[in-house]
Design an enzyme around this catalytic site. Structure first.
Site, mmCIF file in Angstrom:
data_model
loop_
_atom_site.group_PDB
_atom_site.id
_atom_site.type_symbol
_atom_site.label_atom_id
_atom_site.label_comp_id
_atom_site.label_asym_id
_atom_site.label_seq_id
_atom_site.Cartn_x
_atom_site.Cartn_y
_atom_site.Cartn_z
ATOM 1 N N CYS A 295 0.822 -1.119 -0.055
ATOM 2 C CA CYS A 295 -0.074 0.130 0.018
ATOM 3 C C CYS A 295 0.562 1.347 -0.043
ATOM 4 O O CYS A 295 1.268 1.652 -1.053
ATOM 5 C CB CYS A 295 -1.118 0.101 1.021
ATOM 6 S SG CYS A 295 -2.272 1.124 1.111
ATOM 7 N N HIS B 226 -3.620 -4.981 0.006
ATOM 8 C CA HIS B 226 -3.290 -5.610 1.123
ATOM 9 C C HIS B 226 -3.460 -7.081 1.024
ATOM 10 O O HIS B 226 -4.348 -7.605 1.723
ATOM 11 C CB HIS B 226 -4.202 -5.044 2.437
ATOM 12 C CG HIS B 226 -3.638 -3.714 2.721
ATOM 13 N ND1 HIS B 226 -2.825 -3.202 3.859
ATOM 14 C CD2 HIS B 226 -4.107 -2.323 2.243
ATOM 15 C CE1 HIS B 226 -2.849 -1.859 3.630
ATOM 16 N NE2 HIS B 226 -3.666 -1.378 2.913
ATOM 17 N N GLU C 24 -1.925 -9.148 3.165
ATOM 18 C CA GLU C 24 -1.988 -9.824 4.551
ATOM 19 C C GLU C 24 -3.492 -9.572 5.211
ATOM 20 O O GLU C 24 -3.619 -10.456 6.158
ATOM 21 C CB GLU C 24 -1.116 -8.876 5.632
ATOM 22 C CG GLU C 24 -1.595 -7.719 5.937
ATOM 23 C CD GLU C 24 -1.833 -6.401 5.091
ATOM 24 O OE1 GLU C 24 -1.452 -6.757 3.817
ATOM 25 O OE2 GLU C 24 -2.232 -5.151 5.213
#
Ligand code: MN
Length: 220
Positions: free
Chosen positions: A99, A199, A201
């Site tokens: 990001c 993102h 994760e």
């Protein structure tokens, strides 16, 4: 066990990044918030990889623009992360930027950013209430590690209002959204020097390929 350094300027919770690193069998530890150019190489010694996380906007003065729509600018964080990135590149340390990380990397190596996507005719890419939801597709546009992991296309989450405008020299755009936003860049001369706008994760249980990205970081 592989050790992964997480740059930590955000003061916000890094638990999702730490879990992702632990899921691939590595040990995560947070770096100090302030690291100078001359200390960066030393700060990274003993680590097998570096992760740059999400957060506020990069200071537009670093790419020669006045502030227009940039918020939460943090010069200490910018300076620290730029120093870490340059040191990581020099020592070919596997690096994943997420990001804000893609934006910071592009600026660190001489590129510029769209300070606000919607104000510049793109779709709204800032959907924080849908951070766990895949809201748009990105497609592979050339060869590289990201296309190798994700194939022709992948659906991603989107929690950003800025993005790469002019790409820095030495970096290649390998993932692009359907409305033309650069969502993945890499330095193809390095072992693993990879930056994504989405993102991964937060999507580890949604699609195995997001976990694969972290696997490749610790085992390039
Ligand atoms: Mn997006």
């Amino acid at each position: 066990m592989r050790k992964v350094a997480i740059a930590n300027g955000s003061r916000s919770r890094l638990s999702n990044y730490i879990s992702a690193i632990e899921r691939v069998g590595a040990l995560a530890s947070e770096l100090p918030r302030k690291i100078s150019d001359s200390d960066a190489l030393n700060a990274l010694s003993g680590y097998d990889a570096l992760v740059l996380t999400g957060g506020g906007d990069v200071d537009p003065r670093l790419y020669g623009e006045e502030n227009a729509f940039s918020s939460d600018v943090d010069p200490v964080r910018d300076d620290t992360e730029i120093a870490l990135l340059r040191a990581a590149k020099k020592s070919d340390l596997p690096t994943l930027g997420i990001c804000r990380g893609i934006q910071l990397a592009n600026v660190a190596f001489g590129g510029t950013l769209w300070q606000d996507l919607e104000k510049n005719g793109f779709q709204n890419h800032f959907l924080p209430e849908k951070k766990l939801v895949q809201t748009h597709f990105v497609s592979s546009v050339s060869g590289g590690i990201l296309p190798d992991i994700f194939g022709e296309s992948v659906s991603v989450n989107s929690i950003h209002h800025q993005a790469v405008k002019t790409l820095a020299k030495g970096l290649s755009a390998t993932l692009i959204s359907s409305d033309g936003v650069v969502e993945g860049i890499e330095d193809k001369t390095k072992r693993f020097f990879i930056f994504v706008q989405f993102h991964p994760e937060l999507l580890l249980d949604t699609d195995e390929r997001f976990l694969q990205l972290f696997r490749r970081l610790v085992d390039p």
